[in-house]
Design an enzyme around this catalytic site. Structure first.
Site, short mmCIF file in Angstrom:
data_model
loop_
_atom_site.label_atom_id
_atom_site.label_comp_id
_atom_site.label_asym_id
_atom_site.label_seq_id
_atom_site.Cartn_x
_atom_site.Cartn_y
_atom_site.Cartn_z
CG HIS A 55 52.14 118.78 22.43
ND1 HIS A 55 52.18 119.93 23.17
CD2 HIS A 55 50.89 118.75 21.88
CE1 HIS A 55 51.03 120.56 23.07
NE2 HIS A 55 50.23 119.86 22.29
CD GLU A 56 49.71 116.83 18.85
OE1 GLU A 56 48.60 116.41 19.26
OE2 GLU A 56 49.95 118.03 18.66
CG HIS A 74 46.75 116.19 23.13
ND1 HIS A 74 46.11 116.98 24.06
CD2 HIS A 74 47.45 117.05 22.34
CE1 HIS A 74 46.43 118.25 23.86
NE2 HIS A 74 47.25 118.32 22.83
CG HIS A 115 44.06 113.49 29.06
ND1 HIS A 115 44.04 114.85 29.19
CD2 HIS A 115 43.19 113.03 30.00
CE1 HIS A 115 43.22 115.19 30.17
NE2 HIS A 115 42.68 114.11 30.67
#
Length: 584
Positions: free
Chosen positions: A375-376, A379, A382
């Site tokens: 998940h992290e 980020h 991105h």
């Protein structure tokens, strides 16, 4: 894994030297006051000066912020963080003239200046966004007052963090004959326990402790909401929600559509609890039972090395360049996974333009921890792509778009694990995890969004925000969103005080919309839909060059279409059917 911050600063001495240089330089803001439009060259000179300060400030803040989070009891780094907040507030006051002075002209005038100095074109998008806010920017003196007030209004969030992460003491629980302290970092493990007594005892200990501080929490939370409403009013907005969403170019109808779309599909969601109650063999399913693992036979552990290899293999579907950067991140310690005393609970990714992204998490070798890293790093990637493809002023994508990439990674990881196991218990666990994630990210965050909206409306309409009115509202919504198959214990009403995002301003709804968008993107990529991967990678590179809704359109998602909520709940139902078949 211990995080390596040397790309930020080699040591504290280097940090302090840069801090002093920046602090000495910010006085130069005053020489531009009243002169921004003297010429195209002067305007460019100022914009470059302001960018330089911002870029360096971002790097300084990151160093103080991460070090503080690694040990919240360390007064040395607390002091660094206070220094940074004071410096940020000082810069905010010194530069308070900028917006009103720039907005004394319009975008057409700025375009004429570009003809005089073509280098100004680099700032066109950021100036366009500024001029969009023109009717909400006040006079120079009013902006200065708002700037001073803002530093005070940010205090509730800061106070709540210290109260939640350092002052609350939940006590101890005995598990497997071992006495363990209950903390924010390990609390979820106890709620997932197959032992209903442990779940119940931890629930009572946690919320008894929060109840003991309910007056303090209610005061902090009400102060946050009052502050949000006041700032919105000062700016000329009808509500705090409208102000918050406007900054990300989001129509408030999307917020309302989310709540309506989820509420209209709750009957599909309630079937999950009916099934889980039966699977857990419970006469009464309490709210703390909803987190329990449905299978006792599956409790797989993943060493950090094994976990990182799985993440790289699962995300290889996103291309060679994507996985190459991931490998580099893991090999060069862009992340801190240690479980150490006084470290901030939870996980996050952060970034500054001058270095690569950083991730802070607490890794306990469970699948949930594996998912958190994926998940992290959604980020992080991105940030990475946006940073590599845009100038500083255009690399920072909106929060609304931020939660998409993180959820795409989690969905792809879970699908990979399901496809690569023949273990029935593991499949049960993974499918239940998928449904749990949907509950947590789509349903629960929507409940949070409605709660946040309701509290702001109550305060704006003159209803006092007391500990009773706050907790009663939260309890009421829990009963609506969890349905009749779950016994909603009264003490859950105190949970609202320990949700960090309630001390921010209209953030949580974006988890829900982000997950909905991510479901479509991930499924299209997994199913090999033509062009899906290329569209997604292009989305990651956009930064703020398009507004969030346009960005999602590039990725192939139309979040304006309300039917999307019916579709994702249909997918939820299909996953539930798959899980039920494993019990037949």
């Amino acid at each position: 894994m211990k995080i390596d911050l040397k790309e930020l600063f080699e040591n504290d001495k280097e940090f302090e030297a840069e801090y002093n240089q920046v602090k000495g330089k910010i006085k130069d803001y005053s020489k531009y006051e009243g002169h921004l439009y003297d010429s195209a060259d002067i305007l460019l000179e100022f914009l470059l000066f302001d960018r330089d300060i911002s870029v360096r400030l971002e790097r300084l803040y990151l160093y103080a912020h991460i070090n503080n989070d690694l040990d919240l009891s360390n007064t040395h780094y607390q002091n660094y963080l206070i220094m940074m907040m004071n410096l940020i507030n000082e810069i905010r006051e010194l530069s308070s003239f900028v917006s009103s002075e720039l907005l004394s002209k319009d975008l057409d005038y700025f375009e004429k200046l570009i003809e005089e100095n073509s280098h100004l074109k680099e700032f066109f998008l950021s100036m366009k966004k500024l001029f969009r806010n023109k009717k909400y920017i006040k006079s120079k003196e009013e902006e200065k007052i708002i700037s001073i007030l803002t530093s005070t209004y940010n205090k509730p969030s800061e106070i709540s963090e210290y109260l939640i992460n350092t002052d609350l003491k939940y006590g101890f629980i005995k598990e497997g004959g071992i006495r363990k302290e209950i903390t924010n970092s390990n609390m979820s493990n106890f709620f997932e326990s197959s032992n209903p007594k442990i779940r119940k005892d931890v629930f009572n200990k946690v919320y008894n402790e929060i109840k003991a501080h309910e007056n303090t929490f209610a005061s902090i939370l009400s102060a946050e909401i009052i502050n949000n409403n006041k700032i919105a009013k000062l700016r000329g907005f009808n509500s705090s929600k409208e102000y918050s969403l406007y900054q990300d170019e989001i129509d408030p109808k999307i917020y309302s559509s989310l709540i309506k779309g989820v509420r209209n599909n709750l009957d599909k969601f309630f079937k999950y609890f009916a099934f889980k109650k039966k699977a857990l063999n419970l006469k009464t399913m309490h709210i703390y039972d909803t987190y329990a693992n449905i299978t006792e036979k599956y409790n797989k552990k993943y060493s950090l090395k094994e976990g990182l290899d799985i993440i790289i293999n699962s995300l290889s579907i996103l291309g060679k360049d994507y996985t190459k950067v991931l490998r580099k991140a893991f090999e060069n310690n862009w992340m801190d996974t240690r479980i150490i005393k006084n470290k901030r609970s939870g996980a996050y990714c952060t970034c500054c333009y001058l270095t690569h992204p950083y991730v802070v998490t607490n890794y306990e070798e469970k699948l949930n921890d594996l998912s958190t890293i994926a998940h992290e790093f959604g980020h992080a990637m991105h940030y990475y792509y946006a940073q590599k493809n845009n100038s500083y002023q255009d690399y920072g994508y909106s929060i609304f778009a931020a939660e998409v990439a993180s959820q795409v990674n989690e969905i792809i990881l879970t699908d990979y694990l399901l496809e690569n196991t023949n273990n029935k218990e593991e499949k049960k666990y993974l499918l239940d995890l998928t449904l749990q994630r949907f509950k947590a990210t789509v349903v629960r965050q929507t409940m949070f969004a409605e709660f946040e909206d309701n509290l702001h409306n109550m305060e704006q309409n003159g209803s006092p925000l007391t500990k009773e009115s706050i907790t009663d509202e939260y309890l009421k919504l829990n009963k609506i969103y969890f349905g009749n198959n779950v016994y909603v214990d009264d003490k859950i009403k105190y949970e609202c005080f320990r949700i960090p995002h309630f001390y921010y301003n209209f953030y949580v709804y974006q988890y829900s919309t982000g997950y909905v968008a991510a479901m479509k993107i991930a499924n299209d990529i997994i199913n090999g839909k033509k062009g899906a991967l290329d569209k997604y990678l292009e989305f990651l590179k956009l930064g703020s060059t398009k507004n969030p809704i346009e960005s999602l359109m590039v990725a192939g998602v139309d979040i304006n279409n309300s039917k999307i909520y019916d579709e994702v709940f249909d997918v939820f139902e299909e996953k539930l059917k798959e899980l039920k078949k494993l019990y037949e």
